[in-house]
Design an enzyme around this catalytic site. Structure first.
Site, PDB file in Angstrom:
ATOM      1  N   LYS A 125      40.509  27.672  31.923  1.00  0.00           N
ATOM      2  CA  LYS A 125      39.286  27.360  32.652  1.00  0.00           C
ATOM      3  C   LYS A 125      38.516  28.635  33.028  1.00  0.00           C
ATOM      4  CE  LYS A 125      40.228  22.853  33.099  1.00  0.00           C
ATOM      5  NZ  LYS A 125      41.555  22.663  32.500  1.00  0.00           N
TER       6      LYS A 125
HETATM    7  C1  LIG Z   1      42.072  21.645  31.719  1.00  0.00           C
HETATM    8  C2  LIG Z   1      43.278  21.937  30.925  1.00  0.00           C
HETATM    9  C3  LIG Z   1      43.539  21.273  29.718  1.00  0.00           C
HETATM   10  C4  LIG Z   1      42.634  20.189  29.192  1.00  0.00           C
HETATM   11  O1  LIG Z   1      41.384  20.679  28.792  1.00  0.00           O
HETATM   12  P1  LIG Z   1      40.149  19.664  28.652  1.00  0.00           P
HETATM   13  O2  LIG Z   1      38.986  20.527  28.345  1.00  0.00           O
HETATM   14  O3  LIG Z   1      40.041  18.967  29.976  1.00  0.00           O
HETATM   15  O4  LIG Z   1      40.493  18.713  27.558  1.00  0.00           O
HETATM   16  C5  LIG Z   1      44.654  21.645  28.997  1.00  0.00           C
HETATM   17  N1  LIG Z   1      45.501  22.579  29.452  1.00  0.00           N
HETATM   18  C6  LIG Z   1      45.286  23.236  30.609  1.00  0.00           C
HETATM   19  C7  LIG Z   1      46.278  24.248  31.062  1.00  0.00           C
HETATM   20  C8  LIG Z   1      44.170  22.946  31.380  1.00  0.00           C
HETATM   21  O5  LIG Z   1      43.966  23.598  32.530  1.00  0.00           O
END
Ligand SMILES: *Cc1c(COP(=O)(O)O)cnc(C)c1O
Length: 508
Positions: A125
């Protein structure tokens, strides 16, 4: 409207506008879309067309992350000047990342892991949320907005901390984060509740992520609340992956990964690669899909789910059905039954028909499901979906550690497991990149007990030290910092009280 320098040279280039997935009459600039987050009709902002990569791939080969980011983002954010965009990029991808490469590729067991967790909160993120505050403040200035921007965010664990870290102490902003209080890892929770900054507010809810996300979306759509906010000089925006200002920065690392694969001689120019993405809200994999639409040679988009396998069922049957039990798994950031960004894919496969898409979304909110047409399904052939159980996920963590001395977090392990299934099913030997979405340090208990069940007796921070010994990867700063940090946020509320909590905090 300002046009950037590049536009002046190539006068024939048009600005790229954004429309809503639910209303064809909506038309805003990139900066307006970033500021608003969600369209007024509840739809998501999408570009009127997906621009093509202009730079030949071999030219991208030698570029660093920041330059690649500029080459991609300028095509989408056409109302930003070159200086504005370069300033945002430079402020985001700097020493907050613990590696100069920003997103290094690591080969293990015949696949390439694109490590997207080297930012300040050690999950992918950070790739988008370290730039979003800069994009948003720049957008506010460009549009002469004088209100305080209130970022309202629902998190399944990682977005919350990454958004808090990005917006903390940013003048002219406040950020409110709702997380499911029993649905995140202990380290994720500690990261959030220790957040400093007078403009930050963290609330645990008695409910799951979908309830948090729905509650937030309802507040966005509440026009009475919007007026009360306006009267006090506030306006909402979103740091969730529904914001186009998060999606576009995520396209960058797929382009970067391809260029790195070329650079290493793993791929010849134009040769396709597969991408595997551990998926929850469908933001990350949608960014890969946009990268493919821009002309990046991607063969399959492999969508990996955990036991909340609503997307696997969707790709298999053409029916999206959230009416099922919500399962808390070892990969909590993927514990999601309503994948918001899928709406952008539905819109694309419906031939960019906002009315058709709105019909599906209304069905989803009324009945919890919808079924796409055969014609739409035919357009999904680039995708492959599968899922991994928690046992399968644990066994992938253990075996990769034993064979390759490489420790995966549970989300990335879900992807690795689904990729194995894909290989077995198809025999496809296309070179493959797996999006590695979190550091194993964020999920130490699940990771360590996958390797050896007896670790379960230790406390979370003792496990951190054990993981350091075993993985030979230094404990990240993000973890060191929270060991002794005081808890600053103790608010907990019921789902239905979310608006009340927001009003109290904003003194409305
Ligand atoms: C948010 C997240 C995901 C999923 O990603 P999306 O964009 O919501 O599909 C997968 N792994 C981790 C560690 C995340 O923080």
């Amino acid at each position: 409207m300002e046009r950037n320098d590049y536009m002046k040279v190539k006068g024939e280039k048009m600005d790229l506008f954004y429309t809503s997935t639910r209303n064809a009459n909506e038309r805003v600039t990139a900066s307006q879309a970033i500021l608003q987050g969600l369209a007024g009709d509840g739809g998501l902002f999408v570009p009127e067309y997906i621009p093509k990569l202009e730079m030949p791939l071999e030219q991208l080969e030698g570029m660093n992350y920041q330059e690649t980011a500029y080459q991609v983002m300028k095509l989408f954010f056409t109302d930003f000047s070159e200086d504005e965009l370069r300033y945002c990029i430079g402020s985001a991808y700097d020493g907050k990342f613990d590696t100069l490469e920003i997103a290094p590729l690591r080969e293990a067991g015949g696949v390439h892991y694109l490590e997207l967790f080297h930012g300040s909160t050690i999950a992918f993120k950070d790739m988008a949320l370290s730039i979003l505050p800069h994009l948003m403040i720049t957008s506010a200035r460009k549009n002469h907005v004088t209100n305080d921007i209130v970022i309202l965010t629902a998190t399944s664990g990682d977005t919350g901390k990454a958004a808090l870290a990005g917006f903390a102490k940013v003048p002219g902003t406040k950020i409110i984060v709702f997380y499911p209080k029993d649905g995140v890892s202990p380290i994720q929770q500690k990261q959030m509740v220790t957040q400093e900054g007078d403009n930050t507010f963290v609330v645990g809810i008695d409910g799951n992520f979908d309830e948090a996300q729905t509650g937030v979306k309802e507040m966005f759509a509440d026009s009475v609340l919007a007026e009360e906010m306006q009267a006090k000089g506030h306006q909402f925006s979103s740091a969730n992956s529904i914001n186009i200002g998060r999606l576009v920065p995520q396209i960058v690392y797929y382009v970067y990964a391809y260029a790195k694969m070329l650079d290493r001689g793993e791929l010849k120019n134009g040769e396709p690669m597969n991408v595997v993405v551990p998926t929850g809200n469908f933001g990350n994999i949608l960014a890969a899909c946009y990268a493919k639409a821009m002309g990046l040679p991607i063969h399959k988009l492999i969508c990996a789910s955990n036991e909340n396998k609503v997307l696997y069922d969707f790709f298999k049957s053409g029916t999206y059905d959230r009416n099922r039990e919500f399962i808390l798994t070892s990969s909590p950031s993927m514990d999601i039954l309503i994948s918001s960004n899928l709406e952008r894919l539905i819109y694309l496969t419906a031939g960019e028909d906002a009315d058709a898409n709105r019909g599906f979304m209304e069905h989803l909110s009324r009945k919890g499901s919808y079924q796409i047409t055969e014609e739409m399904r035919a357009k999904l052939s680039d995708f492959y979906g599968n899922y991994a159980t928690q046992e399968e996920t644990a066994s992938v963590i253990k075996s990769l550690y034993e064979k390759e001395d490489y420790v995966l977090d549970p989300h990335t392990a879900v992807a690795a497991c689904v990729y194995e299934k894909y290989r077995k099913e198809t025999g496809d030997t296309t070179k493959t990149v797996i999006a590695s979405t979190a550091s194993p340090y964020k999920f130490t208990r699940s990771v360590m007990t996958a390797i050896d069940g007896s670790y379960d007796e230790m406390d979370d921070f003792a496990l951190v030290d054990e993981l350091e010994k075993l993985s030979k990867v230094k404990v990240p700063k993000a973890i060191q910092e929270i060991r002794t940090a005081p808890v600053l946020h103790k608010t907990v509320c019921q789902v239905e009280d979310m608006p009340k909590v927001v009003k109290e905090y904003l003194k409305l």
